[in-house]
Design an enzyme around this catalytic site. Structure first.
Site, PDB file in Angstrom:
ATOM      1  N   TYR B 116       0.820  -1.211   0.000  1.00 54.10           N
ATOM      2  CA  TYR B 116       0.000   0.000   0.000  1.00 54.10           C
ATOM      3  C   TYR B 116       0.857   1.266   0.000  1.00 54.10           C
ATOM      4  CZ  TYR B 116      -3.350   3.478   1.707  1.00 54.10           C
ATOM      5  OH  TYR B 116      -4.124   4.597   1.870  1.00 54.10           O
ATOM      6  N   GLU B 161      -1.866  15.396   9.555  1.00 53.84           N
ATOM      7  CA  GLU B 161      -2.540  14.217  10.126  1.00 53.84           C
ATOM      8  C   GLU B 161      -3.417  14.705  11.267  1.00 53.84           C
ATOM      9  OE1 GLU B 161      -2.828  10.686   9.955  1.00 53.84           O
ATOM     10  OE2 GLU B 161      -4.052  11.017  11.757  1.00 53.84           O
ATOM     11  N   ASP B 211      -3.833   9.720   2.183  1.00 54.17           N
ATOM     12  CA  ASP B 211      -3.746   8.380   2.779  1.00 54.17           C
ATOM     13  C   ASP B 211      -4.730   8.328   3.933  1.00 54.17           C
ATOM     14  OD1 ASP B 211      -3.043   5.973   3.884  1.00 54.17           O
ATOM     15  OD2 ASP B 211      -1.132   6.676   4.696  1.00 54.17           O
ATOM     16  N   SER B 213      -8.401   6.829   6.041  1.00 53.33           N
ATOM     17  CA  SER B 213      -9.186   5.648   6.369  1.00 53.33           C
ATOM     18  C   SER B 213     -10.505   5.714   5.588  1.00 53.33           C
ATOM     19  CB  SER B 213      -9.393   5.560   7.888  1.00 53.33           C
ATOM     20  OG  SER B 213      -9.826   6.808   8.395  1.00 53.33           O
TER      21      SER B 213
END
Lengths: 347, 347
Positions: B116, B161, B211, B213
């Site tokens: 990934y 993030e 990136d 979820s």
């Protein structure tokens, strides 16, 4: 059913005879209504693979992939039986349609069977011009037959499946898969594929497709050298074989051995391809691989298919859902970790 | 750690403030030794996702994939905490190394994270010449940073993030992944990616990597149109974006919407790629997809990478395990069922 069925008793091997002598009970083909539905009840008839998981769920665990399990929610168990070779279960799942399980391992689901059946068939048959005579070893659900039948050039499709119960169960519960048996070009033999190939005429097939389960059950010998030698012998010069060859993510050791064996035996080309099949065998990881080899003779470049399939000519099975020429070529592109190992063995 | 960390309080949005006001307890970063090991004991501290399955196993179930579950055998729970955004668990698995779980969904395992991380990074960065300024949204484990850092042309790597606990947990338990944070080109901002992009200078990035979820938790907005508009605005002409885009096998409806939105917003090229990652998010099926788009400007042909990666120049992370130029091109070849839908929306 137009297919001819032959009970090939001469093809039986010791383990099969033992099973016969033991008078192993073969479960009724009737729907087993006493089997537990998805209500969590534990009965003595519940398949072993149901007991260790969430009530009402089927869970796939195997020494082939220790430490992980894939589970599907069960709506209803439709069939459970024990053949001479393996435990056979069919259940209605909540989200994958009907599911066929052999010895605790998912063999097909209605939702995603297309990917495996189309790839294992069209990778070899689209790689050679004008295939006429095809042998399928295993594949008792009939899905590979359905796909072979799309090729108008094919005149004869021989199949040798060891377990009649798989054929019967597929005809009863998976009509869209078992439709393959209805093609008049199909000759079905119930017997052992290893023995069948030993007796096959030399150089008689354009293509052999080995649609087997894992190398730990009745299919063990289909991953060994003598079997590959028989396959090579049965193929015409420049003929091709495609075998189910496990998952890159789990079984690089098995794959390495298969590639080495094939490199010794097949004097044409030797290739490994892979594709994504969510629930298909060896499949916890959603990936299945294929060995594609050709014998000495006219060169076969598997990565560049020469025999495109004419979808519209197909009488059964409807349009292709997964396979196309681009996916064909792409399936030979391997991740770096596998490429190194496989290319060192294959060349 | 060389990376600069900024606590971007100005980037907080309502849901984040609520969480703060509630004084949500944030679990200690200490290893939680009272958590159950693989002995099947149920304690009040056992994570919810452990309770409904085989004792001693972790099971991944979600409304994103009803009716199926993927389970890994647990050796030891190493961490469990609740951040402002999600439940965070780290466990030692029997066969996949250490595993990071967010809100019950596996985000990475040591065994297969390479696939990934390498694909989501090198698909965009190898498709443009000489990328210099890269933005990563999400990716708090640091694996994408590790991969971006392989590109010698890159001068600045910004990361936003939302969840500091993910970064801290990764640094503590996944040093081979979190090594990405050590690159001196990295600027880490803890904050909301949506807000971050709104404030980013127009036309400032060569590439944006999202990136995230799944679209049912904190990442919901990262799948919506306004977010893609912000991404397009932040990219230079001919700049590229790569976003995690679910699995073909499960979420064709989500993918269809994403493709339509991207087609409206990105005036360059719009492509869908996919690859195999056994356990990675959306992953029960072992397949993950990516949207790759470029803005109006110099043409980007994602299928034919122009910027091959020089493996030997990488200081961190060792050689590439998964990505290579062939896999790059192959990942854009779609199965027929998906090709029809995606191509009709993308063109």
């Amino acid at each position: 059913m137009d297919a001819k069925e032959a009970s090939a008793t001469d093809l039986k091997r010791p383990r099969e005879e033992e099973a016969d002598n033991n008078n192993t009970a073969v479960a009724s083909m009737e729907t087993d209504n006493s089997a537990p539905a998805a209500n969590g009840e534990q009965t003595t008839k519940e398949p072993a693979c149901f007991s260790s998981v969430i009530p009402g769920w089927f869970s796939e665990m195997s020494p082939m992939w220790p430490g992980e399990a894939h589970s599907l929610k069960v709506e209803k168990v439709l069939f459970q039986g024990k053949s001479d070779y393996q435990d056979v279960i069919v259940f209605q799942s909540a989200t994958y349609g009907k599911v066929l399980v052999l010895d605790g391992v998912i063999q097909l689901t209605e939702r995603d069977e297309c990917a495996y059946q189309e790839m294992i068939t069209h990778l070899p048959l689209c790689s050679i011009p004008n295939p006429k005579k095809v042998l399928v070893i295993g594949g008792g659900d009939g899905g590979v037959l359905r796909e072979v039948a799309r090729h108008a050039s094919v005149e004869q499709i021989d199949m040798c499946e060891i377990d009649k119960m798989v054929v019967d169960v597929s005809k009863q519960f998976f009509p869209d898969v078992a439709i393959g048996f209805e093609d008049p070009r199909v000759n079905l033999v119930i017997g052992d594929g290893v023995a069948y190939l030993k007796n096959a005429a030399e150089g008689s097939y354009d293509a052999v497709i080995v649609d087997s389960s894992d190398p730990i059950g009745p299919a063990k010998e289909l991953f060994e050298k003598p079997f590959f030698q028989s396959v090579a012998r049965a193929l015409r010069p420049g003929g091709v074989v495609c075998t189910q060859a496990e998952s890159l993510w789990l079984h690089m050791d098995i794959i390495e051995d298969i590639v080495s064996n094939c490199r010794e035996i097949f004097k044409g080309s030797v290739n490994y391809a892979w594709t994504s099949v969510p629930t298909y065998p060896r499949h916890v990881v959603g990936v299945i691989g294929f060995m594609l080899c050709s014998t000495e003779g006219p060169e076969v470049d598997f990565k560049h298919p020469v025999n495109p399939i004419d979808d519209s000519s197909s009488k059964s099975g409807g349009p292709l859902k997964f396979y196309n020429a681009e996916i064909h070529s792409a399936s030979f592109c391997l991740p770096s970790f596998a490429k190194k190992v496989i290319e060192s063995k294959a060349n």
